[in-house]
Design a protein around this motif. Structure first.
Motif, PDB file in Angstrom:
ATOM      1  N   GLY A   1     -13.058 -35.785   3.908  1.00 59.00           N
ATOM      2  CA  GLY A   1     -12.467 -34.761   4.765  1.00 59.00           C
ATOM      3  C   GLY A   1     -13.162 -34.647   6.108  1.00 59.00           C
ATOM      4  O   GLY A   1     -13.419 -33.538   6.586  1.00 59.00           O
ATOM      5  N   ILE A   2     -13.469 -35.785   6.752  1.00 59.95           N
ATOM      6  CA  ILE A   2     -14.136 -35.781   8.057  1.00 59.95           C
ATOM      7  C   ILE A   2     -13.444 -36.809   8.952  1.00 59.95           C
ATOM      8  O   ILE A   2     -13.191 -37.936   8.522  1.00 59.95           O
ATOM      9  CB  ILE A   2     -15.631 -36.111   7.928  1.00 59.95           C
ATOM     10  N   ALA A   3     -13.166 -36.435  10.192  1.00 65.99           N
ATOM     11  CA  ALA A   3     -12.555 -37.360  11.143  1.00 65.99           C
ATOM     12  C   ALA A   3     -13.049 -37.036  12.548  1.00 65.99           C
ATOM     13  O   ALA A   3     -13.316 -35.869  12.875  1.00 65.99           O
ATOM     14  CB  ALA A   3     -11.038 -37.277  11.092  1.00 65.99           C
ATOM     15  N   THR A   4     -13.200 -38.072  13.375  1.00 66.23           N
ATOM     16  CA  THR A   4     -13.567 -37.910  14.787  1.00 66.23           C
ATOM     17  C   THR A   4     -12.544 -38.671  15.629  1.00 66.23           C
ATOM     18  O   THR A   4     -12.294 -39.849  15.393  1.00 66.23           O
ATOM     19  CB  THR A   4     -14.980 -38.436  15.064  1.00 66.23           C
ATOM     20  N   ILE A   5     -11.963 -37.965  16.586  1.00 65.95           N
ATOM     21  CA  ILE A   5     -10.889 -38.523  17.417  1.00 65.95           C
ATOM     22  C   ILE A   5     -11.238 -38.295  18.878  1.00 65.95           C
ATOM     23  O   ILE A   5     -11.613 -37.179  19.272  1.00 65.95           O
ATOM     24  CB  ILE A   5      -9.538 -37.850  17.080  1.00 65.95           C
TER      25      ILE A   5
ATOM     26  N   GLY B   1     -11.358 -33.797  36.530  1.00 67.88           N
ATOM     27  CA  GLY B   1     -10.436 -34.919  36.517  1.00 67.88           C
ATOM     28  C   GLY B   1     -10.149 -35.392  35.104  1.00 67.88           C
ATOM     29  O   GLY B   1     -10.172 -34.619  34.151  1.00 67.88           O
ATOM     30  N   ARG B   2      -9.894 -36.682  34.977  1.00 68.27           N
ATOM     31  CA  ARG B   2      -9.606 -37.241  33.653  1.00 68.27           C
ATOM     32  C   ARG B   2     -10.888 -37.254  32.820  1.00 68.27           C
ATOM     33  O   ARG B   2     -11.919 -37.765  33.277  1.00 68.27           O
ATOM     34  CB  ARG B   2      -9.051 -38.656  33.795  1.00 68.27           C
ATOM     35  N   THR B   3     -10.805 -36.679  31.638  1.00 64.74           N
ATOM     36  CA  THR B   3     -12.002 -36.473  30.822  1.00 64.74           C
ATOM     37  C   THR B   3     -11.758 -36.924  29.397  1.00 64.74           C
ATOM     38  O   THR B   3     -10.705 -36.624  28.812  1.00 64.74           O
ATOM     39  CB  THR B   3     -12.418 -34.987  30.835  1.00 64.74           C
ATOM     40  N   LEU B   4     -12.727 -37.626  28.838  1.00 66.53           N
ATOM     41  CA  LEU B   4     -12.673 -38.027  27.437  1.00 66.53           C
ATOM     42  C   LEU B   4     -13.231 -36.899  26.587  1.00 66.53           C
ATOM     43  O   LEU B   4     -14.369 -36.460  26.793  1.00 66.53           O
ATOM     44  CB  LEU B   4     -13.488 -39.309  27.215  1.00 66.53           C
ATOM     45  N   VAL B   5     -12.418 -36.416  25.638  1.00 71.28           N
ATOM     46  CA  VAL B   5     -12.767 -35.243  24.841  1.00 71.28           C
ATOM     47  C   VAL B   5     -12.794 -35.615  23.369  1.00 71.28           C
ATOM     48  O   VAL B   5     -11.917 -36.345  22.879  1.00 71.28           O
ATOM     49  CB  VAL B   5     -11.752 -34.099  25.091  1.00 71.28           C
ATOM     50  N   LEU B   6     -13.797 -35.103  22.668  1.00 76.02           N
ATOM     51  CA  LEU B   6     -13.945 -35.363  21.234  1.00 76.02           C
ATOM     52  C   LEU B   6     -13.314 -34.232  20.429  1.00 76.02           C
ATOM     53  O   LEU B   6     -13.597 -33.053  20.670  1.00 76.02           O
ATOM     54  CB  LEU B   6     -15.426 -35.485  20.860  1.00 76.02           C
ATOM     55  N   ILE B   7     -12.463 -34.596  19.475  1.00 75.87           N
ATOM     56  CA  ILE B   7     -11.880 -33.639  18.532  1.00 75.87           C
ATOM     57  C   ILE B   7     -12.448 -33.940  17.157  1.00 75.87           C
ATOM     58  O   ILE B   7     -12.321 -35.056  16.651  1.00 75.87           O
ATOM     59  CB  ILE B   7     -10.347 -33.745  18.501  1.00 75.87           C
ATOM     60  N   ARG B   8     -13.084 -32.959  16.572  1.00 69.15           N
ATOM     61  CA  ARG B   8     -13.637 -33.116  15.224  1.00 69.15           C
ATOM     62  C   ARG B   8     -12.690 -32.440  14.215  1.00 69.15           C
ATOM     63  O   ARG B   8     -12.342 -31.271  14.384  1.00 69.15           O
ATOM     64  CB  ARG B   8     -15.024 -32.478  15.100  1.00 69.15           C
TER      65      ARG B   8
END
Length: 616
Positions: free
Chosen positions: A125-129, A77-84
């Motif tokens: 140069g680091i980000a978490t979304i 279903g609806r899922t929260l996903v981490l993009i690094r």
């Protein structure tokens, strides 16, 4: 008859022109085919229409639940996903400094998805979304689009909208020291107390740190109510400082979730279950507890590790995170989430895999796509080169340019020497035993005299003749002594040495390019790989797409070094062989010349040569 010849000539020219035209067409077709093949290899065309023309760049983000990513099955279903994002897979200089122009668009490249940025640091140069994927199933590859590159964009994140309505509370612990954690969901269940400490390098950005006292308190609220028999899900990342004793991670009324002797457990009044194995000390582990109304299961790193038959009683009151009475916690906690539904096992595994160090769920593409053109892999790799690598590549290219210039110059000079030597040797053979100065050769013109005197053998010859005439002038026509012959040989050998030095001049550039180029390039590669792994370690993302771009860019330094060394090696061997052949030819010629001059002098003692009689 003349008309037939004219027609024949016209037809002949026509056939020649037709052949030339055909050759030109074939060459042109081959050239166009090569250009097409090169374009297909280097460039990739966008697969979908562009979501918004105001955004200049995009890159594909693949959520992979197949065997190549996180091998899960069943609907999530609806899922929260981490993009690094980090410098290995994202060009921060092409986005706004605070990431305000970031947008995440669904597979159809039309529907923007709710997302929020936990951290975005262009300097490091680091980000978490975090992005909310509306529908995710096991065994599929779902492609999203990450857009950036709009200088006029306003902040587009939707923090509360990123979490579905079944979340009761979610805490990133991204606040600074001394600040109570905020609930990122729309329920706004902010903590009443701050954690005793924070760590800027948690599993995902900042984490809450507990020294064995000082738990976080969250007040009761209607959105946090837990009815009897209702489903419930708890998840968190935990890093214990030590494994001994009973340590509570989450406590509310009769419900306690923690670790005992290092083994995760959940206690609920008379019912409890404990994982079959302990977590690692001073290492991050994902712990989840899922209650579905009849069973309570505990998951460690996404894998079911224990279960008990029980249902939740009605639970209310404050929530404690990071310790409880008689069960203090020592270590770090990050990414705590509470849900009023029983999250599927596939989602638990996907969460643990996406947010942990392995990062197998989400793959960020290697290349950017620019609006109106394909994304060039080569251009993307070039864009990932570090400044020091760029300097080393430039140094190798400069050395290659010097080597190419030297090879061109040396081959040109050697070809000229061969041509002038060939003309001289022809005249030398025609003179037989009557050697005279070049200018006195019968039938020779001034232009040929100058041409011959420019040849290495011609200069040797002129030196030998000058030495002989000098001795004839000083001592007359008489046989040469052994000392005189050796003196003449020494004079000519001096010219040989001078000619060899001219041919060997600057050859050291090729030896430097051959021996030094690969080592210089290797140095750049080692530095680039070190920087890439350092950035990946800081970002906590170790999937292949995080490492590959930086390593590919670093390998360009080695390619540059080899590109410098290989042509230089071939050129050096070729030129050196020709120089050796020219040196051998001069050495043999010196022996012939001195011997013939000595014989001429001996013969002249009996009969003076014609040019000497004319001079007298």
């Amino acid at each position: 008859m003349k008309l037939k010849k004219a027609i024949h000539a016209i037809l002949s020219r026509s056939r020649v022109n037709s052949k030339k035209c055909l050759r030109f067409r074939k060459t042109n077709m081959i050239r166009q085919l090569l250009v097409l093949i090169f374009s297909l290899i280097v460039f990739t065309s966008p697969a979908h229409a562009w979501w918004n023309k105001d955004w200049e760049y995009r890159k594909a983000v693949t959520v992979d639940t197949t065997a190549s990513g996180v091998n899960v099955s069943g609907p999530m279903g609806r899922t929260l996903v981490l993009i690094r994002l980090h410098s290995g897979n994202f060009t921060f200089t092409e986005a706004l400094e605070n990431g305000a122009d970031i947008r995440i668009v669904d597979t159809d490249d039309k529907s923007p998805l709710p997302y929020h940025i936990e951290g975005f640091d262009a300097k490091t140069g680091i980000a978490t979304i975090w992005v909310s994927v509306p529908t995710l199933n096991g065994g599929e590859k779902k492609q999203l689009w990450l857009y950036f590159g709009n200088a006029n964009a306003k902040v587009g994140e939707d923090v509360a909208g990123s979490f579905d309505a079944d979340y009761m509370a979610a805490y990133h612990f991204s606040e600074g020291p001394g600040v109570a954690p905020a609930d990122k969901t729309a329920n706004a269940n902010a903590a009443q107390t701050a954690p005793p400490g924070v760590n800027d390098s948690g599993i995902i950005g900042r984490s809450a740190r507990f020294p064995g006292q000082g738990a976080i308190t969250i007040a009761a609220s209607p959105s946090l109510a837990m009815a009897a028999g209702a489903p419930f899900t708890f998840s968190a990342w935990v890093k214990p400082d030590q494994l001994a004793g009973n340590q509570a991670i989450f406590a509310r009324g009769p419900m306690v979730i923690g670790i005992n002797g290092g083994a995760p457990y959940v206690a609920l009044g008379g019912a409890s279950t404990q994982a079959s194995s302990a977590v690692k000390q001073a290492d991050w582990s994902h712990i989840s507890v899922v209650a579905d109304g009849t069973t309570i299961k505990i998951y460690v790193n996404g894998i079911e590790a224990g279960a008990a038959t029980a249902a939740l009683p009605a639970i209310d009151g404050p929530i404690l995170i990071g310790g409880a009475d008689g069960a203090p916690f020592g270590g770090e906690i990050d990414e705590v989430r509470l849900s009023k539904v029983a999250r599927p096992a596939a989602m638990i595994l996907a969460m643990a895999s996406a947010e942990g160090p392995s990062g197998k769920l989400v793959n960020v593409s290697e290349s950017n796509e620019k609006q109106g053109s394909g994304g060039g892999v080569l251009g993307f790799i070039l864009g990932k080169i570090h400044a020091l690598d760029a300097f080393i590549i430039g140094l190798c290219m400069l050395l290659l340019g010097a080597a190419i210039w030297l090879m061109f110059t040396k081959i040109r000079d050697l070809n000229k020497a061969d041509r002038t030597n060939s003309v001289f040797k022809k005249r030398f053979m025609e003179m037989h035993e009557e050697l005279v100065p070049v200018a006195d050769i019968k039938g020779i013109d001034p232009a040929e005299v100058a041409y011959i005197k420019a040849s290495p053998l011609g200069r040797l010859y002129e030196t030998g003749i000058d030495e002989l005439l000098l001795r004839q002038k000083n001592r007359g026509v008489r046989p040469l002594s052994g000392e005189a012959v050796e003196a003449m040989r020494a004079a000519v050998d001096a010219i040989v040495v001078d000619e060899n030095q001219k041919m060997d001049k600057w050859m050291v550039i090729l030896t430097i390019a051959i021996s030094g180029g690969p080592f210089i390039g290797l140095l750049g590669t080692v530095i680039g790989v070190m920087s890439t792994f350092g950035g990946v370690a800081m970002a906590g993302d170790v999937n292949v797409n995080a490492i590959a771009p930086g390593i590919a860019a670093a390998l360009l330094a080695t390619i540059a070094g080899m590109a410098c060394a290989i042509p230089s090696l071939f050129g050096y061997n070729y030129i050196n062989s020709r120089i050796s052949a020219a040196a051998d030819e001069m050495r043999v010629f010196v022996d012939r010349l001195i011997t013939r001059l000595a014989e001429m002098q001996a013969d002249a003692a009996e009969t003076p040569p014609p040019y000497q009689i004319a001079a007298e």
